[in-house]
Design an enzyme around this catalytic site. Structure first.
Site, short mmCIF file in Angstrom:
data_model
loop_
_atom_site.label_atom_id
_atom_site.label_comp_id
_atom_site.label_asym_id
_atom_site.label_seq_id
_atom_site.Cartn_x
_atom_site.Cartn_y
_atom_site.Cartn_z
N ASN A 207 0.85 -1.19 0.00
CA ASN A 207 0.00 0.00 0.00
C ASN A 207 0.88 1.23 0.00
OD1 ASN A 207 0.55 0.77 2.84
ND2 ASN A 207 -0.46 -1.19 3.24
N LYS A 286 9.04 -16.71 -10.40
CA LYS A 286 8.36 -15.62 -11.11
C LYS A 286 7.28 -16.21 -12.01
CE LYS A 286 9.19 -11.82 -14.22
NZ LYS A 286 9.91 -11.45 -15.41
N ASP A 303 -4.39 -9.84 12.82
CA ASP A 303 -4.42 -8.44 13.27
C ASP A 303 -3.40 -8.31 14.40
OD1 ASP A 303 -5.02 -6.03 14.68
OD2 ASP A 303 -6.91 -5.95 13.57
N ILE A 304 -2.28 -7.67 14.09
CA ILE A 304 -1.15 -7.62 15.02
C ILE A 304 -1.54 -6.87 16.31
CG2 ILE A 304 1.25 -6.85 15.32
CD1 ILE A 304 1.47 -7.05 12.20
N PHE A 320 -3.72 3.23 15.34
CA PHE A 320 -4.00 4.29 14.36
C PHE A 320 -5.18 3.80 13.53
CE2 PHE A 320 -0.95 7.82 13.72
CZ PHE A 320 -0.21 7.63 14.87
N LYS A 338 -10.83 -3.25 19.53
CA LYS A 338 -9.48 -3.75 19.82
C LYS A 338 -9.07 -3.47 21.27
CE LYS A 338 -8.12 -3.28 14.96
NZ LYS A 338 -7.06 -3.31 13.97
N1 CTP Z 1 -3.48 -3.31 12.41
C1 CTP Z 1 -2.66 -4.39 12.74
N2 CTP Z 1 -2.72 -5.54 12.01
C2 CTP Z 1 -3.57 -5.64 10.96
C3 CTP Z 1 -4.40 -4.56 10.62
C4 CTP Z 1 -4.30 -3.40 11.36
O1 CTP Z 1 -1.88 -4.29 13.70
N3 CTP Z 1 -3.61 -6.77 10.28
C5 CTP Z 1 -3.39 -2.09 13.24
C6 CTP Z 1 -2.87 -0.88 12.53
O2 CTP Z 1 -1.47 -0.72 12.74
C7 CTP Z 1 -3.64 0.24 13.22
C8 CTP Z 1 -4.97 -0.38 13.57
O3 CTP Z 1 -4.73 -1.79 13.60
O4 CTP Z 1 -3.04 0.66 14.41
C9 CTP Z 1 -6.10 -0.10 12.63
O5 CTP Z 1 -5.71 -0.35 11.32
P1 CTP Z 1 -6.67 -0.04 10.08
O6 CTP Z 1 -6.00 -0.50 8.83
O7 CTP Z 1 -7.16 1.38 10.17
O8 CTP Z 1 -7.92 -0.94 10.43
P2 CTP Z 1 -8.26 -2.41 10.28
O9 CTP Z 1 -8.32 -3.00 11.66
O10 CTP Z 1 -7.36 -3.11 9.30
O11 CTP Z 1 -9.74 -2.31 9.69
P3 CTP Z 1 -10.23 -1.80 8.23
O12 CTP Z 1 -9.11 -2.10 7.27
O13 CTP Z 1 -11.44 -2.61 8.03
O14 CTP Z 1 -10.52 -0.35 8.36
#
Ligand code: CTP
Length: 395
Positions: A207, A286, A303-304, A320, A338
């Site tokens: 991204n 590849k 989700d970390i 964030f 969370k």
């Molecule tokens: N985050 C994480 N691991 C993931 C996804 C998100 O640790 N696989 C953490 C990001 O670092 C951030 C928070 O979760 O602090 C929210 O991330 P965001 O991308 O805004 O939200 P998501 O939980 O992924 O939800 P969505 O994409 O549906 O908005």
């Protein structure tokens, strides 16, 4: 924070060209910079460059008539919060160690009542010479701070100690002196940047996160006196020198590093834009182009942040929320889902890659808007808020 006034001294050395970048970064960081050059420095870089960057005339001569009362040696440092000399040549160190006042810059250093920081830059043999060792030790004993030098390739082609620290690192050291030490004794873990999920040996899904916000948060935590571990996805940025930096690629790599580290940290700030999916049918080789439609199967990544915040004894977790619509509402939902004491909401349509952002902090007490500012300034404000919440909770 009130505007800090810094005298930037530039002496004669090849690294003088980097002082222009340093001056630019200092101005960008909100410092008022007055440049004073030695005669020798003028052989390496023009005064007009510094004048354009800082918006102030540059001084070299003790007898400069532009200073009203002919007292340049006192006037230029009056009210200054620090003098930083970068680069500081071997000759300049020698003159300072002797207490010499043979030109404007050395006179200013002698007649100062503010901290003096020197960033030595010279050939490695000059740095190792017994006389320079003696001078450096004397200056430190006199209360002068030496920043560097670094080890690496030199302008002369030799490799060793003597390189000036990079402008970014010098600014970090300078800025850190002015920040309140709100996180002394605490360990802070920060994730930053995007993750990269491989499709094959050379391609992948990622991204547009630049990593700027996460790196700024790591810097601000260091400035506040914390010990910092930065777990970063691929970015073009240079990590802060004093952070322990762990480089990762995919979300799974990031999770492993964060899981290992989380127990030893007091605060976890999850700034990384973690890819929500990884490629299930990834190819080791590849993928060759052929006439068929290629289908990628995507499976959800862990989700970390949620993984850490749901532990029985989690560190103080800050998330964030990157949103493109209903920013505050969606962010607050994420905070609750969370189990986070604090989430930072930002509008990704404005924030990604930009230097200036507006942030909204959402915690148990409600909402706090951090009006648009440079990411470094926002990071400092965020750290101040985190420190306040953390101290209320644990002290
Ligand atoms: N985050 C994480 N691991 C993931 C996804 C998100 O640790 N696989 C953490 C990001 O670092 C951030 C928070 O979760 O602090 C929210 O991330 P965001 O991308 O805004 O939200 P998501 O939980 O992924 O939800 P969505 O994409 O549906 O908005």
């Amino acid at each position: 924070m009130e505007l800090k006034r810094i005298v930037l001294g530039v002496t004669g050395g090849v690294a003088a060209y980097k002082a222009a970048e340093l001056a630019r970064l200092m101005v960008k960081d909100g410092l008022d910079v007055q440049v004073v050059m030695t005669e020798a420095a003028r052989h390496f870089v023009g005064a007009a460059t510094f004048q354009a960057i800082t918006g102030h005339p540059v001084f070299t001569d003790l007898w400069d008539e532009r200073v009203d009362n002919g007292m340049a040696h006192i006037d230029l440092t009056r009210g200054a919060d620090a003098i930083l000399v970068a680069p500081a040549s071997a000759d300049f160190l020698a003159r300072l160690a002797q207490g010499s006042a043979s030109d404007l810059l050395s006179t200013l250093c002698l007649a100062r009542d503010c901290p003096l920081l020197l960033a030595p830059a010279m050939n490695r043999q000059m740095w190792e010479a017994p006389a320079t060792r003696r001078n450096a030790a004397q200056l430190e004993a006199d209360g002068v701070t030496l920043l560097g030098p670094d080890c690496g390739e030199q302008a002369c082609g030799e490799v060793g100690f003597g390189r000036m620290l990079e402008p970014d690192d010098l600014l970090d050291s300078l800025a850190a002196r002015f920040q309140p030490k709100r996180l002394t004794g605490l360990k802070v873990l920060v994730t930053a940047g995007p993750t990269f999920e491989p499709i094959d040996a050379v391609r992948g899904i990622s991204n547009t996160s630049s990593g700027k916000m996460g790196y700024a948060v790591a810097r601000a935590a260091l400035e506040a006196g914390a010990e910092v571990t930065l777990v970063t996805g691929p970015t073009c940025l240079t990590p802060p020198r004093d952070a322990r930096t762990l480089r990762v690629t995919s979300a799974q790599d990031m999770l492993s590093k964060v899981e290992e580290a989380a127990d030893h940290h007091d605060i976890f700030i999850s700034v990384a834009a973690v890819a929500d999916y990884y490629v299930l049918n990834r190819s080791e080789q590849k993928i060759k182009k052929d006439a068929h439609i290629l289908t990628l199967e995507l499976a959800p990544n862990p989700d970390i942040l949620a993984n850490i915040s749901s532990r029985p004894k989690p560190p103080f977790c800050v998330g964030f929320a990157a949103e493109s619509e209903n920013v505050e509402e969606y962010a607050e939902l994420k905070r609750r889902r969370k189990h986070l004491p604090l989430i930072v909401a930002n509008d990704v349509t404005e924030a990604v890659g930009a230097d200036e952002v507006q942030l909204v902090l959402l915690d148990e007490a409600g909402k706090h808007v951090l009006e648009k500012a440079d990411k470094h300034i926002q990071a400092r404000r965020l750290i101040a808020h985190i420190a306040q919440l953390y101290n209320t909770r644990y002290q």
